[in-house]
Design a protein around this motif. Structure first.
Motif, mmCIF file in Angstrom:
data_model
loop_
_atom_site.group_PDB
_atom_site.id
_atom_site.type_symbol
_atom_site.label_atom_id
_atom_site.label_comp_id
_atom_site.label_asym_id
_atom_site.label_seq_id
_atom_site.Cartn_x
_atom_site.Cartn_y
_atom_site.Cartn_z
ATOM 1 N N SER A 24 0.821 -1.197 0.000
ATOM 2 C CA SER A 24 0.000 0.000 0.000
ATOM 3 C C SER A 24 0.858 1.251 0.000
ATOM 4 N N SER A 25 0.439 2.250 -0.767
ATOM 5 C CA SER A 25 1.131 3.529 -0.772
ATOM 6 C C SER A 25 0.770 4.374 0.444
ATOM 7 N N MET A 26 -0.274 3.995 1.140
ATOM 8 C CA MET A 26 -0.695 4.678 2.352
ATOM 9 C C MET A 26 -0.323 3.827 3.560
ATOM 10 N N ASP A 27 0.048 4.484 4.638
ATOM 11 C CA ASP A 27 0.356 3.794 5.881
ATOM 12 C C ASP A 27 -0.841 2.931 6.279
ATOM 13 N N ILE A 28 -0.642 1.606 6.353
ATOM 14 C CA ILE A 28 -1.775 0.732 6.628
ATOM 15 C C ILE A 28 -2.334 0.926 8.030
ATOM 16 N N LYS A 29 -1.555 1.522 8.905
ATOM 17 C CA LYS A 29 -2.052 1.768 10.258
ATOM 18 C C LYS A 29 -3.150 2.820 10.263
ATOM 19 N N THR A 30 -3.233 3.605 9.188
ATOM 20 C CA THR A 30 -4.254 4.635 9.090
ATOM 21 C C THR A 30 -5.460 4.178 8.277
ATOM 22 N N ILE A 31 -5.420 2.968 7.732
ATOM 23 C CA ILE A 31 -6.499 2.460 6.904
ATOM 24 C C ILE A 31 -7.511 1.724 7.769
ATOM 25 N N TYR A 32 -8.760 2.080 7.609
ATOM 26 C CA TYR A 32 -9.810 1.524 8.447
ATOM 27 C C TYR A 32 -9.916 0.004 8.299
ATOM 28 N N GLU A 33 -9.895 -0.465 7.058
ATOM 29 C CA GLU A 33 -10.067 -1.892 6.814
ATOM 30 C C GLU A 33 -9.335 -2.295 5.545
ATOM 31 N N LEU A 34 -8.662 -3.423 5.609
ATOM 32 C CA LEU A 34 -7.997 -4.004 4.457
ATOM 33 C C LEU A 34 -8.622 -5.362 4.175
ATOM 34 N N ASN A 35 -8.902 -5.610 2.910
ATOM 35 C CA ASN A 35 -9.627 -6.810 2.530
ATOM 36 C C ASN A 35 -8.985 -7.494 1.337
ATOM 37 N N TRP A 36 -9.220 -8.794 1.262
ATOM 38 C CA TRP A 36 -8.948 -9.553 0.064
ATOM 39 C C TRP A 36 -10.273 -10.031 -0.513
ATOM 40 N N TYR A 37 -10.478 -9.725 -1.774
ATOM 41 C CA TYR A 37 -11.616 -10.209 -2.530
ATOM 42 C C TYR A 37 -11.115 -11.133 -3.624
ATOM 43 N N ARG A 38 -12.023 -11.897 -4.195
ATOM 44 C CA ARG A 38 -11.674 -12.694 -5.360
ATOM 45 C C ARG A 38 -12.842 -12.720 -6.323
ATOM 46 N N GLN A 39 -12.521 -12.934 -7.577
ATOM 47 C CA GLN A 39 -13.533 -13.014 -8.607
ATOM 48 C C GLN A 39 -13.176 -14.144 -9.563
ATOM 49 N N ALA A 40 -14.015 -15.167 -9.573
ATOM 50 C CA ALA A 40 -13.841 -16.291 -10.478
ATOM 51 C C ALA A 40 -14.466 -15.950 -11.827
ATOM 52 N N PRO A 41 -14.056 -16.641 -12.888
ATOM 53 C CA PRO A 41 -14.626 -16.363 -14.206
ATOM 54 C C PRO A 41 -16.150 -16.454 -14.205
ATOM 55 N N GLY A 42 -16.792 -15.428 -14.724
ATOM 56 C CA GLY A 42 -18.233 -15.409 -14.810
ATOM 57 C C GLY A 42 -18.955 -15.186 -13.499
ATOM 58 N N GLN A 43 -18.218 -14.931 -12.430
ATOM 59 C CA GLN A 43 -18.813 -14.757 -11.112
ATOM 60 C C GLN A 43 -18.624 -13.336 -10.605
ATOM 61 N N GLN A 44 -19.411 -12.984 -9.601
ATOM 62 C CA GLN A 44 -19.267 -11.686 -8.968
ATOM 63 C C GLN A 44 -18.109 -11.707 -7.984
ATOM 64 N N ARG A 45 -17.566 -10.552 -7.736
ATOM 65 C CA ARG A 45 -16.492 -10.430 -6.770
ATOM 66 C C ARG A 45 -17.019 -10.714 -5.368
ATOM 67 N N GLU A 46 -16.273 -11.495 -4.594
ATOM 68 C CA GLU A 46 -16.695 -11.848 -3.252
ATOM 69 C C GLU A 46 -15.586 -11.587 -2.242
ATOM 70 N N LEU A 47 -15.996 -11.251 -1.043
ATOM 71 C CA LEU A 47 -15.050 -11.005 0.040
ATOM 72 C C LEU A 47 -14.505 -12.325 0.558
ATOM 73 N N VAL A 48 -13.193 -12.409 0.682
ATOM 74 C CA VAL A 48 -12.528 -13.601 1.187
ATOM 75 C C VAL A 48 -12.098 -13.417 2.636
ATOM 76 N N ALA A 49 -11.450 -12.296 2.918
ATOM 77 C CA ALA A 49 -10.933 -12.045 4.258
ATOM 78 C C ALA A 49 -10.801 -10.560 4.493
ATOM 79 N N ALA A 50 -10.917 -10.154 5.745
ATOM 80 C CA ALA A 50 -10.828 -8.747 6.115
ATOM 81 C C ALA A 50 -10.058 -8.599 7.414
ATOM 82 N N VAL A 51 -9.326 -7.518 7.520
ATOM 83 C CA VAL A 51 -8.667 -7.170 8.774
ATOM 84 C C VAL A 51 -8.865 -5.678 9.012
ATOM 85 N N ARG A 52 -9.317 -5.331 10.202
ATOM 86 C CA ARG A 52 -9.545 -3.941 10.551
ATOM 87 C C ARG A 52 -8.359 -3.371 11.305
#
Length: 119
Positions: A24-52
């Motif tokens: 991240s170009s921004m200090d992650i300590k100042t970011i409210y929430e960081l997430n990993w999403y994924r999108q499979a072919p033909g599917q909508q993007r879905e949340l995989v994991a989050a850290v606040r």
């Protein structure tokens, strides 16, 4: 603006592991929430994991027990350790940052990194 750059994707056999990283170009300590999403072919993007910024984490049921999200303040990255990968995990994985401003919360996205699980 916040720039997010993912890395670590690739090909792996079922049961294998990968570790994704998001810089991240921004200090992650100042970011409210960081997430990993994924999108499979033909599917909508879905949340995989989050850290606040409190350290609290959340996982999709499909990821619980196999994936671990973590922040590395020294490297200013958010990581996703993926173990026991299955073909169903094949997708483009995106890093997401939710940043709070006086005007509200804005979402920023990385370009994505491909994860392919096949034998």
């Amino acid at each position: 603006q916040v720039r997010l750059v993912e890395s670590g994707g690739g090909w792996v056999r079922p049961g294998g592991s990968l570790r994704l990283s998001c810089a991240s170009s921004m200090d992650i300590k100042t970011i409210y929430e960081l997430n990993w999403y994924r999108q499979a072919p033909g599917q909508q993007r879905e949340l995989v994991a989050a850290v606040r910024n409190t350290g609290a984490t959340d996982y999709a049921p499909s990821a619980e027990g196999r994936f671990t999200i973590s922040r590395d303040n020294a490297e200013n990255t958010v990581n996703l350790q993926m173990n026991g990968l299955e073909p169903e995990d094949t997708a483009v994985y995106f890093c997401n940052a939710r940043v709070g401003y006086t005007s509200g919360i804005r979402d920023y996205w990385g370009q994505g990194t491909q994860v392919t699980v096949s034998s």
